[in-house]
Scaffold this motif. Structure first.
Motif, PDB file in Angstrom:
ATOM      1  N   VAL A 346       0.847  -1.179   0.000  1.00 60.24           N
ATOM      2  CA  VAL A 346       0.000   0.000   0.000  1.00 60.24           C
ATOM      3  C   VAL A 346       0.893   1.243   0.000  1.00 60.24           C
ATOM      4  O   VAL A 346       1.861   1.322   0.764  1.00 60.24           O
ATOM      5  N   LEU A 347       0.572   2.211  -0.848  1.00 59.70           N
ATOM      6  CA  LEU A 347       1.421   3.386  -1.043  1.00 59.70           C
ATOM      7  C   LEU A 347       0.844   4.637  -0.389  1.00 59.70           C
ATOM      8  O   LEU A 347      -0.376   4.800  -0.282  1.00 59.70           O
ATOM      9  N   GLY A 348       1.745   5.509   0.032  1.00 54.71           N
ATOM     10  CA  GLY A 348       1.350   6.836   0.494  1.00 54.71           C
ATOM     11  C   GLY A 348       0.615   6.876   1.808  1.00 54.71           C
ATOM     12  O   GLY A 348      -0.154   7.801   2.058  1.00 54.71           O
ATOM     13  N   MET A 349       0.849   5.931   2.684  1.00 57.27           N
ATOM     14  CA  MET A 349       0.126   5.911   3.943  1.00 57.27           C
ATOM     15  C   MET A 349       0.737   6.846   4.984  1.00 57.27           C
ATOM     16  O   MET A 349       0.118   7.093   6.022  1.00 57.27           O
ATOM     17  N   THR A 350       1.923   7.358   4.723  1.00 57.24           N
ATOM     18  CA  THR A 350       2.513   8.381   5.578  1.00 57.24           C
ATOM     19  C   THR A 350       2.896   9.563   4.704  1.00 57.24           C
ATOM     20  O   THR A 350       3.604   9.409   3.716  1.00 57.24           O
ATOM     21  N   GLY A 351       2.407  10.737   5.059  1.00 55.77           N
ATOM     22  CA  GLY A 351       2.725  11.939   4.317  1.00 55.77           C
ATOM     23  C   GLY A 351       1.631  12.315   3.341  1.00 55.77           C
ATOM     24  O   GLY A 351       0.667  11.577   3.134  1.00 55.77           O
ATOM     25  N   ASP A 352       1.774  13.482   2.740  1.00 54.19           N
ATOM     26  CA  ASP A 352       0.804  14.077   1.828  1.00 54.19           C
ATOM     27  C   ASP A 352      -0.466  14.484   2.556  1.00 54.19           C
ATOM     28  O   ASP A 352      -0.772  15.658   2.666  1.00 54.19           O
ATOM     29  N   CYS A 353      -1.244  13.523   3.059  1.00 56.85           N
ATOM     30  CA  CYS A 353      -2.489  13.921   3.734  1.00 56.85           C
ATOM     31  C   CYS A 353      -2.831  12.957   4.858  1.00 56.85           C
ATOM     32  O   CYS A 353      -2.503  11.775   4.815  1.00 56.85           O
ATOM     33  N   TRP A 354      -3.465  13.516   5.877  1.00 53.84           N
ATOM     34  CA  TRP A 354      -4.107  12.680   6.878  1.00 53.84           C
ATOM     35  C   TRP A 354      -5.223  11.905   6.190  1.00 53.84           C
ATOM     36  O   TRP A 354      -5.814  12.388   5.219  1.00 53.84           O
ATOM     37  N   GLU A 355      -5.550  10.733   6.703  1.00 55.18           N
ATOM     38  CA  GLU A 355      -6.613   9.934   6.113  1.00 55.18           C
ATOM     39  C   GLU A 355      -7.683   9.647   7.158  1.00 55.18           C
ATOM     40  O   GLU A 355      -7.395   9.119   8.237  1.00 55.18           O
ATOM     41  N   TRP A 356      -8.919  10.017   6.817  1.00 55.52           N
ATOM     42  CA  TRP A 356     -10.045   9.763   7.715  1.00 55.52           C
ATOM     43  C   TRP A 356     -10.279   8.254   7.849  1.00 55.52           C
ATOM     44  O   TRP A 356     -10.161   7.508   6.879  1.00 55.52           O
ATOM     45  N   THR A 357     -10.613   7.820   9.044  1.00 54.45           N
ATOM     46  CA  THR A 357     -11.038   6.436   9.269  1.00 54.45           C
ATOM     47  C   THR A 357     -12.475   6.431   9.767  1.00 54.45           C
ATOM     48  O   THR A 357     -13.034   7.475  10.116  1.00 54.45           O
ATOM     49  N   ALA A 358     -13.073   5.260   9.797  1.00 53.38           N
ATOM     50  CA  ALA A 358     -14.453   5.124  10.240  1.00 53.38           C
ATOM     51  C   ALA A 358     -14.593   5.174  11.755  1.00 53.38           C
ATOM     52  O   ALA A 358     -15.705   5.265  12.276  1.00 53.38           O
ATOM     53  N   TYR A 384     -15.635  12.631  17.877  1.00 49.91           N
ATOM     54  CA  TYR A 384     -14.481  12.921  17.028  1.00 49.91           C
ATOM     55  C   TYR A 384     -14.115  11.679  16.218  1.00 49.91           C
ATOM     56  O   TYR A 384     -14.232  10.550  16.704  1.00 49.91           O
ATOM     57  N   ARG A 385     -13.652  11.881  14.993  1.00 48.99           N
ATOM     58  CA  ARG A 385     -13.218  10.771  14.147  1.00 48.99           C
ATOM     59  C   ARG A 385     -11.693  10.746  14.064  1.00 48.99           C
ATOM     60  O   ARG A 385     -11.045  11.794  14.045  1.00 48.99           O
ATOM     61  N   VAL A 386     -11.154   9.549  13.999  1.00 52.75           N
ATOM     62  CA  VAL A 386      -9.703   9.362  13.980  1.00 52.75           C
ATOM     63  C   VAL A 386      -9.162   9.546  12.571  1.00 52.75           C
ATOM     64  O   VAL A 386      -9.748   9.063  11.595  1.00 52.75           O
ATOM     65  N   LEU A 387      -8.037  10.234  12.478  1.00 52.18           N
ATOM     66  CA  LEU A 387      -7.281  10.358  11.236  1.00 52.18           C
ATOM     67  C   LEU A 387      -5.917   9.724  11.426  1.00 52.18           C
ATOM     68  O   LEU A 387      -5.345   9.783  12.515  1.00 52.18           O
ATOM     69  N   ARG A 388      -5.392   9.172  10.360  1.00 53.32           N
ATOM     70  CA  ARG A 388      -4.106   8.492  10.439  1.00 53.32           C
ATOM     71  C   ARG A 388      -3.174   8.949   9.321  1.00 53.32           C
ATOM     72  O   ARG A 388      -3.600   9.448   8.284  1.00 53.32           O
ATOM     73  N   GLY A 389      -1.866   8.752   9.534  1.00 50.69           N
ATOM     74  CA  GLY A 389      -0.893   8.840   8.473  1.00 50.69           C
ATOM     75  C   GLY A 389      -0.046  10.083   8.381  1.00 50.69           C
ATOM     76  O   GLY A 389       1.051  10.034   7.851  1.00 50.69           O
ATOM     77  N   GLY A 390      -0.526  11.241   8.831  1.00 47.62           N
ATOM     78  CA  GLY A 390       0.257  12.455   8.700  1.00 47.62           C
ATOM     79  C   GLY A 390       0.131  13.080   7.325  1.00 47.62           C
ATOM     80  O   GLY A 390      -0.171  12.413   6.333  1.00 47.62           O
ATOM     81  N   SER A 391       0.360  14.377   7.254  1.00 47.48           N
ATOM     82  CA  SER A 391       0.267  15.128   6.009  1.00 47.48           C
ATOM     83  C   SER A 391       1.631  15.690   5.634  1.00 47.48           C
ATOM     84  O   SER A 391       2.621  15.510   6.359  1.00 47.48           O
ATOM     85  N   TRP A 392       1.708  16.404   4.502  1.00 48.59           N
ATOM     86  CA  TRP A 392       2.955  17.071   4.135  1.00 48.59           C
ATOM     87  C   TRP A 392       3.368  18.074   5.195  1.00 48.59           C
ATOM     88  O   TRP A 392       4.552  18.401   5.318  1.00 48.59           O
ATOM     89  N   ALA A 393       2.400  18.578   5.975  1.00 48.30           N
ATOM     90  CA  ALA A 393       2.667  19.585   6.999  1.00 48.30           C
ATOM     91  C   ALA A 393       3.049  18.979   8.338  1.00 48.30           C
ATOM     92  O   ALA A 393       3.323  19.705   9.292  1.00 48.30           O
ATOM     93  N   THR A 394       3.082  17.656   8.438  1.00 49.74           N
ATOM     94  CA  THR A 394       3.413  16.952   9.675  1.00 49.74           C
ATOM     95  C   THR A 394       4.917  16.704   9.726  1.00 49.74           C
ATOM     96  O   THR A 394       5.510  16.296   8.738  1.00 49.74           O
ATOM     97  N   ARG A 395       5.524  16.978  10.865  1.00 48.45           N
ATOM     98  CA  ARG A 395       6.949  16.679  10.992  1.00 48.45           C
ATOM     99  C   ARG A 395       7.152  15.163  11.028  1.00 48.45           C
ATOM    100  O   ARG A 395       6.328  14.424  11.580  1.00 48.45           O
TER     101      ARG A 395
END
Length: 424
Positions: A346-358, A384-395
């Protein structure tokens, strides 16, 4: 919870110094007026963030670890996130920039003295990630400002891959170890590590792109009531939502100072959980659960071990693994970092964007609040809903596979997108 492998004694000062440089770099292009005003009602004036970073460090490093009196007890309540909510921060008297910077410098000098005497890795990890997380919320505020307020210096993004990621990846049923093991810095809501038995499922190989989202819009996705849950439809109708935040009716997108067409190859961002849920229904799929997301991102089924990041334990390198770099100021084309694939491919799971989960945000079995309830526990069970992975703006240090972000399902200022899943 010592964490010497993450912030070794003698190395913490350098890490804290680098974080402080990044904080000042973010506000350097701003005018005095824009630094002190509230750029959006849902965000803080950026000068508040500066003094808040100092007050937090004063509390945890100098006072609670070093046993000293607070340097500025007169402003402690003003810069306490719970004592002074965002709705009030634009209406009260705040330290001016010169005062805030002086406060930050004085606290840091005292804190480094404590560091020389006390190498408690957890405290220094806490301070480091706190400032790094504020870097991302500051970027959210800057992105909400009108064009012309902020013009960042950007790092070039990689070109799109020869073949964009498509289709789904199957993840077999079975248990995996979810959460942080406790041998490095992590927040209380990432612990304790526990075994979760996950049913077989499929998950998108890559994140949903702008091109995918345009197809959803062209098929009437925002107008089709059957795609939205009741609360989401009420939000969409009440706010007259017809496109992601920052997308304009003329087909362009505002990204800080830039206005232009969306890149169809890049991950879509600035969509709410409600929008993400509707999109997944349109695809005949659903959002992944939090445990499904973490298993697909971090579990190595052949070795039977947990990875800290999708590719292994090495921290993200923006040139190889992930677009996690606050100088990028945007998402890279999906699939640009094939070396960052998880063990499942699976690609892109860290960085670029946070990903919403159910999943709604709550504590793991055996959760214990540490070092204070207000970081996590007070938000449990509030929708509140959980997001995972981090975005481009995440250290990079924050974007580990066990890190849990959360927000209201209607929020869109975060750099959040999605990928879809379904039962196998």
């Amino acid at each position: 919870m010592p964490s010497s492998t993450t912030t070794p004694h003698g190395g913490a000062a350098a890490l804290l110094g680098e974080a402080r440089e990044r904080t000042f770099e973010l506000v350097e292009p701003l005018s005095d007026e824009d630094l002190h005003r509230q750029l959006s009602p849902i965000m803080s004036p950026l000068v508040w963030d500066l003094a808040h970073i100092a007050a937090y460090e004063d509390l945890w490093a100098c006072h609670r670890t070093g046993g000293m009196e607070l340097l500025r007890p007169d402003v402690a309540a003003t810069y306490d996130a719970f004592e002074t909510p965002r709705s009030e921060r634009g209406e009260i008297e705040l330290l001016r920039e010169a005062e805030a910077r002086e406060y930050m410098g004085q606290v840091r000098e005292e804190a480094l003295g404590v560091l020389e005497r006390d190498g408690d890795g957890f405290v220094w990890g806490l301070l480091l990630e706190h400032e790094q997380q504020h870097n991302e919320t500051m970027l959210q505020a800057l992105n909400l400002a009108e064009p012309g307020v902020y013009a960042p210096r950007r790092r070039p993004l990689p070109p799109p891959p020869a073949e964009a990621p498509s289709g789904t990846v199957g993840v077999a049923a079975g248990p995996f170890e979810m959460g942080d093991a406790g041998d490095r810095f992590a927040y209380d809501n990432e612990r304790p590590r526990h075994e979760v038995d996950v049913a077989a499922f499929e998950i998108d190989r890559g994140p949903v792109t702008n091109g995918d989202w345009l197809a959803f819009m062209e098929d009437g996705g925002y107008a089709r009531r059957e795609l939205w849950n009741e609360e989401g439809w009420a939000w969409r109708s009440g706010d007259d939502v017809e496109r992601p935040l920052f997308w304009r009716a003329d087909g362009t997108v505002q990204e800080f100072e830039r206005v232009g067409p969306p890149d169809p190859a890049s991950p879509v961002i600035h969509v709410s959980w409600f929008e993400a849920d509707a999109y997944a229904r349109w695809r005949g799929m659903r959002l992944p659960t939090e445990s499904e997301w973490e298993k697909a991102a971090t579990w190595d089924p052949e070795a039977g071990v947990k990875r800290r990041y999708p590719w292994g334990d090495e921290e993200p390198d923006p040139a190889r693994h992930a677009n996690v770099d606050q100088t990028a100021f945007g998402t890279a084309p999906a699939g640009s970092h094939p070396e960052g694939a998880s063990a499942y491919g699976v690609l892109g799971m860290t960085g670029d964007c946070w990903e919403w989960t159910a999943t709604e945000f709550g504590g793991y079995p055996g959760f214990r609040a540490f070092p204070y309830r207000e970081y996590s526990e007070v938000f449990f069970g509030q929708g509140y809903r959980v997001l995972r992975g981090g975005s481009w703006a995440t250290r990079p240090r924050v974007a580990r596979g066990s890190f849990r972000n959360w927000d209201h399902p209607h929020r869109r200022q975060i750099f959040a997108g999605l990928r879809c899943a379904r039962d196998a």
